[in-house]
Design a protein around this motif. Structure first.
Motif, PDB file in Angstrom:
ATOM      1  N   LEU A  11     -21.269  74.095  -0.253  1.00 51.11           N
ATOM      2  CA  LEU A  11     -20.222  74.612   0.984  1.00 51.11           C
ATOM      3  C   LEU A  11     -18.924  73.771   0.236  1.00 51.11           C
ATOM      4  O   LEU A  11     -18.916  73.057  -0.814  1.00 51.11           O
ATOM      5  CB  LEU A  11     -20.692  73.210   1.706  1.00 51.11           C
ATOM      6  N   LYS A  16     -17.051  71.442   4.036  1.00 54.90           N
ATOM      7  CA  LYS A  16     -17.234  69.812   4.454  1.00 54.90           C
ATOM      8  C   LYS A  16     -16.597  69.455   6.023  1.00 54.90           C
ATOM      9  O   LYS A  16     -17.077  68.446   6.081  1.00 54.90           O
ATOM     10  CB  LYS A  16     -17.276  69.693   3.090  1.00 54.90           C
ATOM     11  N   ARG A  20     -18.159  67.070   8.339  1.00 54.39           N
ATOM     12  CA  ARG A  20     -17.138  66.282   8.760  1.00 54.39           C
ATOM     13  C   ARG A  20     -16.378  65.650  10.717  1.00 54.39           C
ATOM     14  O   ARG A  20     -16.296  64.570  11.227  1.00 54.39           O
ATOM     15  CB  ARG A  20     -16.110  65.179   7.762  1.00 54.39           C
ATOM     16  N   VAL A  60     -22.574  64.758   2.858  1.00 53.61           N
ATOM     17  CA  VAL A  60     -21.693  65.210   3.311  1.00 53.61           C
ATOM     18  C   VAL A  60     -20.732  64.425   3.896  1.00 53.61           C
ATOM     19  O   VAL A  60     -19.738  63.496   3.903  1.00 53.61           O
ATOM     20  CB  VAL A  60     -20.878  66.457   4.329  1.00 53.61           C
ATOM     21  N   GLU A  63     -19.320  60.899   2.188  1.00 56.52           N
ATOM     22  CA  GLU A  63     -18.585  60.793   1.645  1.00 56.52           C
ATOM     23  C   GLU A  63     -17.481  60.489   2.440  1.00 56.52           C
ATOM     24  O   GLU A  63     -17.290  60.809   3.497  1.00 56.52           O
ATOM     25  CB  GLU A  63     -18.169  63.044   1.438  1.00 56.52           C
TER      26      GLU A  63
END
Length: 141
Positions: A11, A16, A20, A60, A63
């Protein structure tokens, strides 16, 4: 017995950010739909559920980077960002790793359920409608 591991999911930073924005945005939308009730509790419970995600999607979502476009001035403005991101995230994952698309969908479902249970009593009609819109955006991919 040999075990075949799935191919790693590759990704970009933009990909990403879409994941998110979609995930945390879905929780934000549900929270905004209950503005007169318990929006902070809804956001906390939904976000904690997202933090329990596993696999590449879980990495992901875990993060620690800022999600830039979740500060809409209205629920409509927030929805304009989040609903397309949900559809884009599902499309991206279905193309690259169908198993992760299922994982992402299940993660969103768990987060929405956790968020809905955070308020006392039944979800409001606005929360029910928002959950339906989120589900439709996930299904649109």
């Amino acid at each position: 017995m040999s075990v075949t591991l799935p191919l790693p999911l590759t990704l970009s930073v933009q990909d990403k950010n879409i994941l998110r924005t979609a995930a945390y945005g879905a929780v934000s939308l549900l929270s905004a739909a209950d503005a007169a009730g318990s929006p902070h509790k809804i956001a906390i419970h939904g976000s904690l559920a997202l933090a329990s995600a596993t696999g590449p999607v879980g990495h992901v979502l875990a993060e620690k980077s800022k999600i830039g476009n979740l500060n809409g001035k209205s629920v409509a403005a927030l929805a304009d960002q989040v609903l397309p991101a949900l559809t884009a995230a599902m499309g991206l994952l279905k193309k690259q790793a169908p198993g992760e698309a299922d994982n992402f969908r299940a993660t969103i479902d768990v987060a929405l359920e956790a968020a809905s249970r955070a308020r006392k009593g039944e979800p409001t009609p606005a929360m029910t409608a928002m959950t339906r819109k989120i589900t439709e955006a996930l299904d649109a991919a």
